[in-house]
Design a protein around this motif. Structure first.
Motif, PDB file in Angstrom:
ATOM      1  N   SER A 135       0.839  -1.199   0.000  1.00 23.65           N
ATOM      2  CA  SER A 135       0.000   0.000   0.000  1.00 23.65           C
ATOM      3  C   SER A 135       0.874   1.250   0.000  1.00 23.65           C
ATOM      4  N   GLU A 138       2.530   1.748   3.346  1.00 19.65           N
ATOM      5  CA  GLU A 138       3.605   0.778   3.574  1.00 19.65           C
ATOM      6  C   GLU A 138       4.837   1.136   2.752  1.00 19.65           C
ATOM      7  N   GLN A 139       4.628   1.586   1.510  1.00 22.61           N
ATOM      8  CA  GLN A 139       5.762   2.012   0.702  1.00 22.61           C
ATOM      9  C   GLN A 139       6.468   3.205   1.334  1.00 22.61           C
TER      10      GLN A 139
END
Length: 252
Positions: A135, A138-139
């Motif tokens: 996501s 998260e990146q």
């Protein structure tokens, strides 16, 4: 020890100065929050300090050779995109490039830095996953880990917690605060005034390209400053965790 010195730094868009004669010193062990309304010049100041934009005046970082600058300061830009389908561990390992000879593999020291960065950002279980499949939030955490793996004395981050959920925002700022306690320095632009007050030992306010305030949060984040710079009517509450800024309305 001074890790960044700016003297009369000016960045222009055409003839218009978007950063106007900014001078500051960042010392070891500080977590410094850069705040200001949209368009105030935060990103231009950070990019100018790194020599990524043409500027007038002086910046101690911009005077360094690129390789030396990469060993002195890690940079997390506002626009964060992972273009290639690499594993999370490999993306984070890119933070070690300033220390590697061309074509060299990671040493045990490099790998230890990568492992520590993954752990600090709660990404141990992600290391084998393809970063582009994660996501956006998260990146963002992966790219923060990449800057941590660089292990520079200074970390400069442009809105690093934008797009993160509240728990990840707090976890990230706790990491930044811990870096400062370890003697490193963090210089980060933020929009959440309460989080800036809680986790930053020093606040720098930029307004219309000029530095309008610089000091401890309780000295800088005043009702007058919030009204003058942000056009905010706000309730300022002193808590055991620091200042809590409660916006009540927009001033005319």
């Amino acid at each position: 020890m001074t890790l960044l010195a700016l003297d009369a730094l000016t960045v222009r868009r055409g003839e218009c100065p978007v950063v106007d004669a900014a001078s500051l010193r960042l010392r070891a062990g500080e977590c410094v929050g850069l705040i200001g309304p949209n368009g105030a010049g935060k990103t231009s100041l950070l990019r100018g300090a790194l020599g990524l934009l043409p500027f007038e005046g002086t910046s101690s970082l911009a005077q360094l050779r690129p390789k030396d600058r990469a060993a002195q300061a890690a940079w997390l830009p506002q626009k964060r995109e992972i273009a290639w389908p690499m594993t999370v561990e490999r993306v984070v390992a890119l933070g070690r490039l300033p220390y590697l000879a061309r074509g060299a593999s990671l040493s045990a020291t490099d790998q230890a830095s990568v492992n520590a960065a993954l752990t600090r950002m709660g990404l141990d279980s992600f290391r084998s996953r393809i970063a582009t499949h994660l996501s956006g939030g998260e990146q963002a955490r992966v790219l923060i880990a990449r800057t941590l793996a660089q292990e520079t004395p200074l970390l400069i981050a442009d809105e690093p917690i934008a797009g993160l959920d509240p728990a990840a925002q707090i976890a990230t700022l706790e990491v930044f605060q811990s870096l400062a306690k370890d003697g490193r320095t963090v210089f980060t632009s933020l929009h959440d005034l309460s989080l800036a007050a809680r986790y930053c030992s020093r606040i720098i306010v930029i307004h219309a390209g000029r530095i309008a305030g610089d000091g401890p949060p309780e000295d800088v984040l005043t009702s007058d400053m919030l009204a003058r710079v942000f056009r905010l009517n706000a309730n300022i509450v002193h808590t055991r965790h620091g200042l809590l800024i409660e916006p009540l309305g927009v001033l005319p």
